[in-house]
Structure formats: C-alpha cells, structure tokens
Design a protein around this motif. Structure first.
Motif, short mmCIF file in Angstrom:
data_model
loop_
_atom_site.label_atom_id
_atom_site.label_comp_id
_atom_site.label_asym_id
_atom_site.label_seq_id
_atom_site.Cartn_x
_atom_site.Cartn_y
_atom_site.Cartn_z
N ILE A 169 0.85 -1.19 0.00
CA ILE A 169 0.00 0.00 0.00
C ILE A 169 0.88 1.24 0.00
O ILE A 169 2.01 1.20 0.53
CB ILE A 169 -0.95 0.00 1.22
CG1 ILE A 169 -2.00 1.11 1.10
CG2 ILE A 169 -0.18 0.08 2.54
CD1 ILE A 169 -3.11 0.99 2.12
N GLU A 170 0.39 2.32 -0.58
CA GLU A 170 1.15 3.56 -0.61
C GLU A 170 0.51 4.57 0.33
O GLU A 170 -0.69 4.81 0.29
CB GLU A 170 1.19 4.15 -2.03
CG GLU A 170 2.05 5.40 -2.14
CD GLU A 170 2.24 5.87 -3.56
OE1 GLU A 170 2.06 7.08 -3.80
OE2 GLU A 170 2.58 5.04 -4.42
N ILE A 171 1.34 5.16 1.20
CA ILE A 171 0.91 6.20 2.13
C ILE A 171 2.01 7.26 2.16
O ILE A 171 3.20 6.93 2.28
CB ILE A 171 0.67 5.65 3.56
CG1 ILE A 171 -0.42 4.58 3.55
CG2 ILE A 171 0.27 6.78 4.51
CD1 ILE A 171 -0.67 3.96 4.92
N CYS A 172 1.63 8.53 2.05
CA CYS A 172 2.59 9.64 2.07
C CYS A 172 3.68 9.49 1.01
O CYS A 172 4.83 9.89 1.22
CB CYS A 172 3.23 9.78 3.45
SG CYS A 172 2.11 10.28 4.76
N GLY A 173 3.35 8.87 -0.11
CA GLY A 173 4.34 8.67 -1.15
C GLY A 173 5.31 7.54 -0.88
O GLY A 173 6.26 7.34 -1.65
N LEU A 174 5.09 6.79 0.19
CA LEU A 174 5.94 5.66 0.55
C LEU A 174 5.23 4.36 0.21
O LEU A 174 4.01 4.25 0.37
CB LEU A 174 6.26 5.68 2.05
CG LEU A 174 6.97 6.94 2.57
CD1 LEU A 174 7.05 6.90 4.09
CD2 LEU A 174 8.37 7.05 1.95
N THR A 175 5.97 3.37 -0.25
CA THR A 175 5.41 2.06 -0.56
C THR A 175 5.67 1.12 0.59
O THR A 175 6.83 0.83 0.91
CB THR A 175 6.03 1.50 -1.85
OG1 THR A 175 5.77 2.40 -2.94
CG2 THR A 175 5.42 0.15 -2.19
N LEU A 176 4.60 0.66 1.22
CA LEU A 176 4.70 -0.21 2.38
C LEU A 176 4.45 -1.64 1.93
O LEU A 176 3.39 -1.98 1.41
CB LEU A 176 3.66 0.20 3.43
CG LEU A 176 3.98 1.40 4.34
CD1 LEU A 176 4.33 2.64 3.55
CD2 LEU A 176 2.80 1.68 5.26
N ARG A 177 5.46 -2.49 2.15
CA ARG A 177 5.34 -3.91 1.81
C ARG A 177 6.08 -4.72 2.86
O ARG A 177 6.86 -4.17 3.66
CB ARG A 177 5.89 -4.19 0.42
CG ARG A 177 7.34 -3.81 0.22
CD ARG A 177 7.89 -4.32 -1.12
NE ARG A 177 7.22 -3.70 -2.26
CZ ARG A 177 7.76 -2.75 -3.02
NH1 ARG A 177 8.98 -2.27 -2.71
NH2 ARG A 177 7.13 -2.25 -4.04
N HIS A 178 5.86 -6.03 2.85
CA HIS A 178 6.50 -6.85 3.89
C HIS A 178 7.98 -7.07 3.62
O HIS A 178 8.83 -6.74 4.45
CB HIS A 178 5.80 -8.21 4.00
CG HIS A 178 6.49 -9.15 4.95
ND1 HIS A 178 6.62 -8.87 6.29
CD2 HIS A 178 7.14 -10.33 4.74
CE1 HIS A 178 7.29 -9.85 6.88
NE2 HIS A 178 7.62 -10.74 5.97
N GLU A 179 8.30 -7.61 2.46
CA GLU A 179 9.69 -8.01 2.20
C GLU A 179 10.38 -6.98 1.31
O GLU A 179 9.86 -6.61 0.26
CB GLU A 179 9.71 -9.38 1.52
CG GLU A 179 11.09 -9.96 1.37
CD GLU A 179 11.08 -11.42 0.96
OE1 GLU A 179 12.16 -11.97 0.68
OE2 GLU A 179 9.97 -12.02 0.92
N PRO A 180 11.55 -6.48 1.73
CA PRO A 180 12.25 -5.51 0.89
C PRO A 180 12.66 -6.13 -0.44
O PRO A 180 13.13 -7.26 -0.49
CB PRO A 180 13.48 -5.13 1.73
CG PRO A 180 13.65 -6.22 2.73
CD PRO A 180 12.29 -6.79 2.97
N GLN A 181 12.45 -5.37 -1.50
CA GLN A 181 12.84 -5.85 -2.82
C GLN A 181 14.32 -5.55 -3.06
O GLN A 181 14.88 -4.61 -2.51
CB GLN A 181 11.98 -5.20 -3.89
CG GLN A 181 10.51 -5.62 -3.81
CD GLN A 181 9.69 -5.10 -4.95
OE1 GLN A 181 10.16 -4.34 -5.80
NE2 GLN A 181 8.42 -5.51 -5.00
N ALA A 182 14.93 -6.35 -3.92
CA ALA A 182 16.36 -6.22 -4.19
C ALA A 182 16.66 -4.92 -4.93
O ALA A 182 15.81 -4.36 -5.61
CB ALA A 182 16.83 -7.42 -5.01
#
Length: 237
Positions: free
Chosen positions: A140-153
C-alpha cells in the motif's frame, strides 16, 4: 535528503527523520509514525509464536501475543492513530488465528473500531486474516511511501519494509550491546520486528547487502529512546 543524515530527537525519545522526503518518526517501541496521515506502522508481530513452538514440543511462556498487543494498543492510544498498518508476518503461521485466545481476538477487533486496519501480507501469514476485521493487501502507498512486507532487491526509493528483523550490535569502549533497530539510508527503511518473541538479524549480515545506496544508519531501540548509530559503530555478531 542531503548527503548528511538529518535526525532530530523528540521529548518522547523518538527520532524524526525523512524517507524519500516523507517525514517519519521512529518510536522506541519499534513502530514508525507518519504524522501527516496519523498512520502507525508495525512489522513482524509474529502473534502466537509461543503456541506454535509449544505445539512442536518447545515450551515457551504463552504470553507473547498478550504482551505484543498491549504494546500496540499503547501506541495506538498514545498517538490517536487513524490508520494502523501491520506490515506482514502479523501471525507466526497460517494456523495462528485459530489458536488466538478469544480476548486477544477481541483486542484486535477493538483496534479496528473507528480506524483503518491494514494487514499487509507476509510470508508467514500469506492467507491474511479470515475472521478478523481490516483490509488485506500485498502493499500500500501512504505519504508517497510504498509499504510492503519483504524488501525488494536493489534500490527501492520510498520503500518501507519489515521481514529482516534488523538488529544493531553497537561497539563501545567497554564492550558492545545488541538491540533491535530501524535501518535507513534516507531513501528506504526497514523496521524492527515488533513481536515479543521475534528475533533479530544483524544489519551487517549479507541479507542487507545491496539494499542501501550509501552506508545506512541504525535507529537502535533503547528502553525509552531511539539511538542514532552510524555504520562504522556497528559490528558483526
């Protein structure tokens, strides 16, 4: 952000900084606060980890869910959060919701009352909640930030993730101390595990290699304060 890291302490012991130009507050609890949207973000609660281990014969005190939810409730009430984002691995396994005590399930329902509760899907709880309120999303995107569980490479500007359970081993003249931590280079951030029984992976581990554009800083969790620690002060386990 400029090449110089910009952290500001607050009276409550938090650190204020920016990730991809969005102002964030790193809380001593291990939660991230986005004041602009009154959104509280917590990662890796691993609820019912104790009961999962007990089922396999490794007996742990069965109080981890209660303790974790009590700390989460405290943060929600202290900040009057309008949105709560559970950043994946909220449950320790796919049967954790079935083992959840009735009063703990009621506490989660109460957390959703009058506010938005978002369950980001993690690798431990890929099915999402079945009988509890809230929205299940991959990201989900909040304040222009992408919130996800696992960091992508690779470089992922604006990403807020969990999964890796970052921990900092801080070297000092009289020895060293190991603490859960936030880790950020101002472009992305990885949150510490919020769960009472969740472990921590040293930020010097190879799993973090290549995720940051420059040597990151750690926000090490103290008893009542988040301590900004430079990369050179961080040691391996």
């Amino acid at each position: 952000m400029s090449h110089a890291y910009d952290f500001a302490s607050s009276p409550c012991g938090s650190l204020r900084t920016a990730v991809r130009r969005a102002e964030v507050t790193l809380r001593p609890s291990g939660a991230m606060w986005l004041a602009a949207e009154q959104a509280l973000i917590v990662a890796d609660l691993h609820l019912e980890k104790g009961s999962s281990y007990a089922a396999r014969g490794q007996m742990l005190p069965p109080y981890d869910t209660r303790e974790t939810l009590a700390r989460l409730e405290g943060e929600v009430l202290a900040l009057a959060a309008r949105t709560v984002v559970l950043l994946g691995d909220t449950f320790h396994d796919r049967k954790s919701e079935e083992r959840l005590a009735a009063d703990d399930a009621a506490r989660l329902r109460e957390l959703a009352a009058g506010r938005r509760l978002i369950w980001v899907i993690g690798n431990h709880d890929a099915d999402g909640p079945s009988a509890l309120p809230g929205e299940a999303v991959d990201e989900i995107e909040i304040c222009g930030l992408t919130l996800r569980h696992e960091p992508q490479a690779g470089q992922q500007p604006g990403e807020i993730a969990g999964h890796l359970h970052p921990a900092a081993k801080v070297r000092a003249s009289r020895g060293s101390v190991r603490r859960r931590c936030f880790v950020t280079d101002g472009e992305r951030a990885i949150l510490p595990a919020f769960g009472a029984y969740a472990g921590g992976l040293n930020v010097r581990d190879a799993a973090f290699a290549g995720l940051f554009a420059r040597p990151p800083l750690a926000g090490a969790l103290g008893a009542a304060r988040v301590h900004a620690v430079g990369w050179r002060s961080l040691g391996p386990d």
